[in-house]
Design a protein around this motif. Sequence first.
Motif, short mmCIF file in Angstrom:
data_model
loop_
_atom_site.label_atom_id
_atom_site.label_comp_id
_atom_site.label_asym_id
_atom_site.label_seq_id
_atom_site.Cartn_x
_atom_site.Cartn_y
_atom_site.Cartn_z
N ASP A 5 -39.11 43.13 5.78
CA ASP A 5 -38.76 41.62 5.63
C ASP A 5 -37.75 41.49 4.23
O ASP A 5 -37.41 40.49 3.66
CB ASP A 5 -40.10 40.81 5.01
CG ASP A 5 -40.99 40.47 6.12
OD1 ASP A 5 -40.70 40.48 7.37
OD2 ASP A 5 -42.07 40.19 5.93
N ALA A 6 -37.65 43.08 3.73
CA ALA A 6 -36.41 42.97 2.74
C ALA A 6 -34.98 42.43 3.12
O ALA A 6 -34.30 41.76 2.02
CB ALA A 6 -36.54 44.49 2.32
N SER A 7 -34.68 42.28 4.32
CA SER A 7 -33.50 41.88 4.78
C SER A 7 -33.60 41.46 6.30
O SER A 7 -34.57 42.03 6.86
CB SER A 7 -32.41 42.63 4.52
OG SER A 7 -32.72 44.13 5.42
N PRO A 8 -32.91 40.52 6.69
CA PRO A 8 -32.88 40.18 8.00
C PRO A 8 -32.54 41.23 9.07
O PRO A 8 -31.85 42.01 8.34
CB PRO A 8 -31.88 38.83 8.07
CG PRO A 8 -31.65 38.69 6.54
CD PRO A 8 -31.83 39.65 5.89
N PRO A 9 -32.77 41.05 10.09
CA PRO A 9 -32.61 42.18 10.96
C PRO A 9 -30.82 42.37 10.96
O PRO A 9 -30.19 41.25 11.07
CB PRO A 9 -32.99 41.75 12.41
CG PRO A 9 -34.08 40.92 11.96
CD PRO A 9 -33.67 40.19 10.84
N THR A 10 -30.49 43.49 11.14
CA THR A 10 -28.90 43.65 11.03
C THR A 10 -28.53 44.39 12.50
O THR A 10 -29.05 44.84 13.19
CB THR A 10 -28.72 45.01 9.98
OG1 THR A 10 -29.45 44.58 8.80
CG2 THR A 10 -27.37 45.30 10.03
N ASP A 11 -27.29 43.57 12.75
CA ASP A 11 -26.81 43.67 14.10
C ASP A 11 -25.25 44.42 13.71
O ASP A 11 -24.37 43.78 13.51
CB ASP A 11 -26.44 42.70 14.98
CG ASP A 11 -25.85 42.74 16.22
OD1 ASP A 11 -25.22 43.97 16.52
OD2 ASP A 11 -26.28 41.84 17.20
N ALA A 12 -25.12 45.81 13.61
CA ALA A 12 -24.11 46.33 13.17
C ALA A 12 -22.85 45.81 13.91
O ALA A 12 -21.69 45.61 13.33
CB ALA A 12 -24.33 47.80 12.84
N PRO A 13 -22.95 45.91 15.24
CA PRO A 13 -21.75 46.07 16.06
C PRO A 13 -21.20 44.41 15.70
O PRO A 13 -20.03 44.09 15.76
CB PRO A 13 -22.04 46.02 17.54
CG PRO A 13 -23.18 46.88 17.46
CD PRO A 13 -23.95 46.72 16.15
N ARG A 14 -22.32 43.42 15.64
CA ARG A 14 -21.82 42.03 15.38
C ARG A 14 -21.10 42.04 13.86
O ARG A 14 -20.06 41.17 13.85
CB ARG A 14 -22.93 41.07 15.50
CG ARG A 14 -22.84 39.80 14.89
CD ARG A 14 -24.00 38.78 15.22
NE ARG A 14 -23.80 37.48 14.63
CZ ARG A 14 -24.79 36.69 14.41
NH1 ARG A 14 -25.97 36.75 14.40
NH2 ARG A 14 -24.24 35.37 14.10
N GLU A 15 -21.74 42.78 12.89
CA GLU A 15 -21.09 42.70 11.68
C GLU A 15 -19.72 43.48 11.61
O GLU A 15 -18.64 42.61 10.94
CB GLU A 15 -21.96 43.00 10.45
CG GLU A 15 -23.17 42.15 10.41
CD GLU A 15 -23.06 40.69 10.23
OE1 GLU A 15 -21.98 40.30 9.72
OE2 GLU A 15 -23.92 40.32 10.77
N ALA A 16 -19.49 44.38 12.46
CA ALA A 16 -18.09 44.73 12.61
C ALA A 16 -17.23 43.91 13.15
O ALA A 16 -15.97 43.84 12.57
CB ALA A 16 -18.35 46.24 13.26
N ALA A 17 -17.45 43.17 14.15
CA ALA A 17 -16.72 42.23 14.51
C ALA A 17 -16.36 41.06 13.69
O ALA A 17 -15.22 40.61 13.81
CB ALA A 17 -17.34 41.82 15.92
N GLY A 18 -17.37 40.57 12.81
CA GLY A 18 -17.28 39.51 11.93
C GLY A 18 -16.26 40.04 10.89
O GLY A 18 -15.40 39.48 10.44
N LEU A 19 -16.46 41.53 10.41
CA LEU A 19 -15.54 41.86 9.59
C LEU A 19 -14.18 42.06 9.95
O LEU A 19 -13.23 41.91 9.22
CB LEU A 19 -16.13 43.20 8.97
CG LEU A 19 -17.22 43.07 7.87
CD1 LEU A 19 -18.14 44.27 7.83
CD2 LEU A 19 -16.81 42.49 6.44
#
Length: 159
Positions: A68-82
């Motif tokens: 619970d220290a951070s929400p689940p991470t979706d690295a491909p989604r964040e790469a697209a966002g960045l």
Amino acid sequence: MGFFGGFLYDGRSWTETDHSGMTAPSGPWLHVDIHDSDFAVLTYRPAGPGTGTAFIGYTPSVYFGEPDASPPTDAPREAAGLAAWWSGLNPSASAADRDTMAATLLPYLATDEPQDDEDDEDDDEFEDEDEDDGTSPFVEDKVDDFLTALGLPSFRTAP
């Protein structure tokens, strides 16, 4: 003790800042918050198809061993966002350029999968380079590499 620091990129330059007291600029911005040279929280706006938060080094969930220290991470989604964020700074970028940038950024981003740290017991905390692959074990150096991939100056240029 590692390095701690927060830095805001407003589309032109970096300023040192505390994320909790930060006033977000009106245009695209990127905030880098480095924790103990081990992980960095990247917050960016606009988020495009991403959530607006990505990590380098570790996610807080992995680092602290607390799901619970951070929400689940979706690295491909964040790469697209960045990549979408980057295209806001580079209006002539095509969809293919954004896809290429997303593929370039993806390897820098942390996932919720624990990393294989079997060599950690042998690491010298004062050593500048990781003996395995010649890269720095310090997340601030990984952030600089990530920023170079984005075509941005180093956060270390902040006044």
